[in-house]
Write a protein that holds these residues in place. Structure first.
Motif, PDB file in Angstrom:
ATOM      1  N   THR A   1      84.083  87.557 126.536  1.00 59.41           N
ATOM      2  CA  THR A   1      84.471  87.834 125.265  1.00 59.41           C
ATOM      3  C   THR A   1      83.839  87.310 124.091  1.00 59.41           C
ATOM      4  OG1 THR A   1      85.824  85.839 126.096  1.00 59.41           O
ATOM      5  CG2 THR A   1      87.075  88.060 126.107  1.00 59.41           C
ATOM      6  N   LEU A   2      82.713  86.129 124.660  1.00 58.77           N
ATOM      7  CA  LEU A   2      81.143  85.751 124.567  1.00 58.77           C
ATOM      8  C   LEU A   2      80.865  86.523 122.722  1.00 58.77           C
ATOM      9  CD1 LEU A   2      79.946  83.286 127.005  1.00 58.77           C
ATOM     10  CD2 LEU A   2      81.607  82.391 124.561  1.00 58.77           C
ATOM     11  N   ALA A   3      81.154  88.069 123.259  1.00 59.39           N
ATOM     12  CA  ALA A   3      80.751  88.647 122.091  1.00 59.39           C
ATOM     13  C   ALA A   3      81.135  88.418 120.596  1.00 59.39           C
ATOM     14  CB  ALA A   3      80.871  90.508 122.728  1.00 59.39           C
ATOM     15  N   ASN A   4      82.506  88.362 120.610  1.00 60.46           N
ATOM     16  CA  ASN A   4      83.073  88.152 120.215  1.00 60.46           C
ATOM     17  C   ASN A   4      82.388  87.032 118.546  1.00 60.46           C
ATOM     18  OD1 ASN A   4      85.310  90.077 118.633  1.00 60.46           O
ATOM     19  ND2 ASN A   4      87.170  88.927 119.295  1.00 60.46           N
ATOM     20  N   PRO A   5      82.362  85.719 118.672  1.00 57.47           N
ATOM     21  CA  PRO A   5      82.466  84.541 117.974  1.00 57.47           C
ATOM     22  C   PRO A   5      80.801  85.196 118.128  1.00 57.47           C
ATOM     23  CG  PRO A   5      82.887  83.760 120.257  1.00 57.47           C
ATOM     24  CD  PRO A   5      83.179  85.188 120.552  1.00 57.47           C
TER      25      PRO A   5
END
Length: 527
Positions: free
Chosen positions: A430-434
Motif C-alpha cells: 500500500t506504500l505504492a499509493n502515497p
C-alpha cells in the motif's frame, strides 16, 4: 429447540459469514480519504492555498492512509495541517489490515471475491458518507469533518470484536456459492441505487423528507447481508461443514525424488563425496516473510506496477475537484460520488473476473491488472482533451481501473507469497499509493496546474504596467491560483496515460514469470 438455541447462537458468533458482513460494514465507512476531492476546493479557498500546497495535503492524506511516518517537515509551513490530515486518515490502514487479513484467512480458497467486495465497500464509502452528509446538510463544513471523525469510529468500536479469524477454512458449505451470489446482488443493487439517488439529487431540488427517506433505504440495503449468517446459523440444517486447506497441497513426489536424503546419501555427503544442494528460502506460492519477499523480483514488479497504475488513479481522485472546476463544472460532489461508485464496481468486478481467470483457466491473476491499467490509460486521454462528457467517461474508466487494482493486488500477493505474513506484505504494497501520489500529484500535476494558472493570470493582467504587475503579483500570492480549460490538466493526463502503459508492460512481465506458479496452484482444481 430451546436446548439447541445456545449452540446455534455460539455458531452464529463464530460464523465466518458474520465476520465477512461485519467487515463489509466497517469498510463502508472506512474510506474517508475519498472525500478529499469533494472538500479540497473549500480548503483551497478558505486557506488561500495554491495547487502545490493543496497537493501536499493530499500526499499527507495518502501517506496517512498507508502508514504513520513523521514526514510533516516536508510540508514546510503547512506542517500542522499535514500532521492533522495524516492522523485523520491514518485509521484506514488499521481497518483494512484487520478486515482483509481476517476474511482472507476465513475464505482462503475464494480470496479474490472476498478482497474485491471488502475493498469495494471501502471505495463506496465516499458516496455513502456524502449521502449521509446530504441528509444532515449544514452550511458549516465543519459538520462534515465532525461526521467523518465520529461516525466511522462508532461503527468500528461496535464491531471490532466480531472481525477476527474464526477458522473459516473449516466452515465450507455447499451454499457458499449462493451466499456469494446474494452478496454480489446486494452490491450491484446498492451501486445502482446510489447512482440513481445521486443523479436525482443533482438534477431535482428534493425536499428534506425525501432525502431522509433515501438515506433510510440506503441503510436498509447495507443491513440486508446479515440475513446470510442468520439463516445459516438459525434456520438451516446445521450439517457438518467441510474443510478446505489454507494453502494448496504440495504435489506428491515420485519415489526417489523425495525431499529427504537417504542415510547413504547423508553419509556420503558427510564424507565429502556428494555435495547436497540446500534449499534457500520458500518458493513462490509458499509462505514468505516480508524480508524474504523483498528480495524477489516478482514482489517489486507488483509494487511498481501498482505505483504507476494506482498512483495515477489516486492523482485523479485527489484533484477531481479542481479538474471539474477547470472544465466549467460547479458541483464537484457529483463526480466524487460517481468515482466512488465506479471505484466500488471496479473492486467488486476485479475480484470476480480475476477469480474466473485463475479458477477456470489457471492463468495468472495479474493479467486482469494489465487490462485495468489499459482502461485507465484511455480514461486519462479523455481527461486530457476535455471533450464534451469527458468528465463522466473519464471518471467511469479511472474509477473502474483504479478500483480493480485493490481487488487484484492483495489476492495475487497472498497467492504468490502466502497468508502467514499477509498483513505485513499488504501494508508494504500500500506504500505504492502515497509514493505515486507524491510524484504524480505533489510534483507533476500541481506544478503544471500552477504554471498554467500563473500564465492565465498574467494574460488577464497584461495591460497593467510593469511596476503594477509586480505589486499585483505580490498581492496575488495571497489568493488561490485558478486555472480554466482543458489545458490545465492536458499534459498531466497524457503523462499519467503513459505511466499506465508502462504499468501494463510490468504486469505482463509478471504474468509471464508466474505462469508456472498459477498452473501449479490452480491447474489441478481446474482438471
Amino acid at each position: 429447540m430451546m436446548g439447541k438455541l445456545p449452540d446455534r447462537f455460539s455458531g452464529f458468533i463464530y460464523n465466518r459469514w458474520l465476520v465477512f458482513v461485519a467487515a463489509m460494514w466497517i469498510q463502508s465507512c472506512a474510506g474517508i480519504g475519498y472525500l478529499f476531492g469533494s472538500i479540497s476546493p473549500v480548503i483551497k479557498s478558505s486557506l488561500n492555498y495554491n495547487q502545490r500546497q493543496l497537493a501536499s495535503l493530499g500526499v499527507a492524506k495518502d501517506l496517512g492512509e498507508s502508514c504513520w511516518i513523521r514526514l510533516g517537515l516536508a510540508c514546510g509551513n503547512r506542517q500542522s495541517s499535514c500532521f492533522a490530515i495524516m492522523g485523520w486518515n491514518n485509521g484506514e490502514t488499521y481497518i483494512n489490515t484487520a478486515a482483509l487479513v481476517s476474511c482472507v484467512q476465513n475464505f482462503p480458497k475464494i480470496r479474490g471475491p472476498v478482497v474485491g467486495i471488502l475493498k469495494g465497500f471501502a471505495g463506496l464509502s465516499g458516496a455513502i458518507l456524502t449521502q449521509i452528509y446530504t441528509m444532515i446538510h449544514s452550511p458549516d463544513h465543519a459538520s462534515l469533518i465532525f461526521m467523518v471523525a465520529v461516525g466511522p469510529a462508532m461503527v468500528v468500536l461496535a464491531l471490532m470484536f466480531i472481525v477476527r479469524p474464526v477458522g473459516g477454512h473449516r466452515q465450507v458449505r455447499p451454499s457458499d456459492g449462493t451466499s456469494f451470489t446474494s452478496v454480489y446482488s446486494v452490491c450491484l443493487l446498492l451501486a445502482a441505487y446510489l447512482m440513481g439517488v445521486m443523479l436525482l439529487e443533482d438534477l431535482v431540488d428534493l425536499s428534506r423528507i425525501v432525502v431522509v427517506i433515501f438515506t433510510i433505504v440506503l441503510f436498509v440495503l447495507l443491513l440486508i447481508p446479515i440475513v446470510i449468517p442468520v439463516s445459516l446459523s438459525f434456520f438451516l440444517d446445521p450439517r457438518g461443514p467441510a474443510e478446505e486447506p489454507l494453502l494448496p497441497e504440495p504435489p506428491k513426489q515420485e519415489p526417489g525424488k523425495s525431499g529427504q536424503e537417504t542415510p547413504e546419501l547423508i553419509q556420503r555427503a558427510a564424507e565429502g563425496a556428494v555435495r547436497v544442494k540446500r534449499r534457500r528460502g520458500p518458493h513462490r506460492g509458499e509462505d514468505f516473510t516480508l524480508m524474504q519477499a523483498l528480495i524477489k523480483a516478482d514482489f517489486w514488479l507488483i509494487f511498481f506496477s501498482l505505483l504507476l497504475g494506482s498512483g495515477s488513479g489516486l492523482t485523479v481522485i485527489d484533484n477531481l475537484g479542481q479538474m471539474s472546476q477547470s472544465l466549467g463544472y460547479d458541483n464537484t460532489h457529483i463526480f466524487v460520488s460517481m468515482i466512488s461508485i465506479w471505484n466500488f464496481l471496479g473492486r467488486v468486478g476485479g475480484g470476480y473476473f480475476s477469480e474466473i481467470i485463475v479458477r477456470d483457466y489457471a492463468y495468472p491473476r495479474p493479467v486482469a491488472m494489465a487490462i485495468a491499467q489499459l482502461v485507465m490509460a484511455v480514461g486519462h486521454v479523455f481527461f486530457a482533451f476535455g471533450w464534451p462528457g469527458a468528465m463522466y467517461i473519464g471518471t467511469l474508466l479511472i474509477g473502474l481501473g483504479y478500483g480493480a487494482h485493490w481487488a487484484i493486488v492483495p489476492a495475487a500477493a497472498s497467492e504468490l507469497f502466502g497468508l502467514k505474513k499477509f498483513g505485513a506484505l499488504y501494508n508494504f504494497l500500500t506504500l505504492a499509493n502515497p509514493a505515486g501520489s507524491l510524484v504524480f500529484s505533489g510534483l507533476i500535476a500541481s506544478s503544471i496546474y500552477d504554471r498554467e494558472a500563473e500564465r492565465q493570470a498574467h494574460g488577464n493582467n497584461y495591460h497593467i504596467h510593469n511596476g503594477g504587475s509586480f505589486f499585483s503579483g505580490m498581492l496575488g500570492l495571497n489568493e488561490p491560483s485558478k486555472c480554466e480549460g482543458s489545458i490545465c490538466y492536458f499534459l498531466t493526463s497524457m503523462i499519467l496515460s503513459g505511466f499506465c502503459v508502462v504499468a501494463v508492460v510490468l504486469s505482463m512481465i509478471l504474468v509471464h514469470r508466474t505462469k508456472i506458479v498459477y498452473a501449479n496452484l490452480y491447474g489441478k482444481s481446474r482438471s
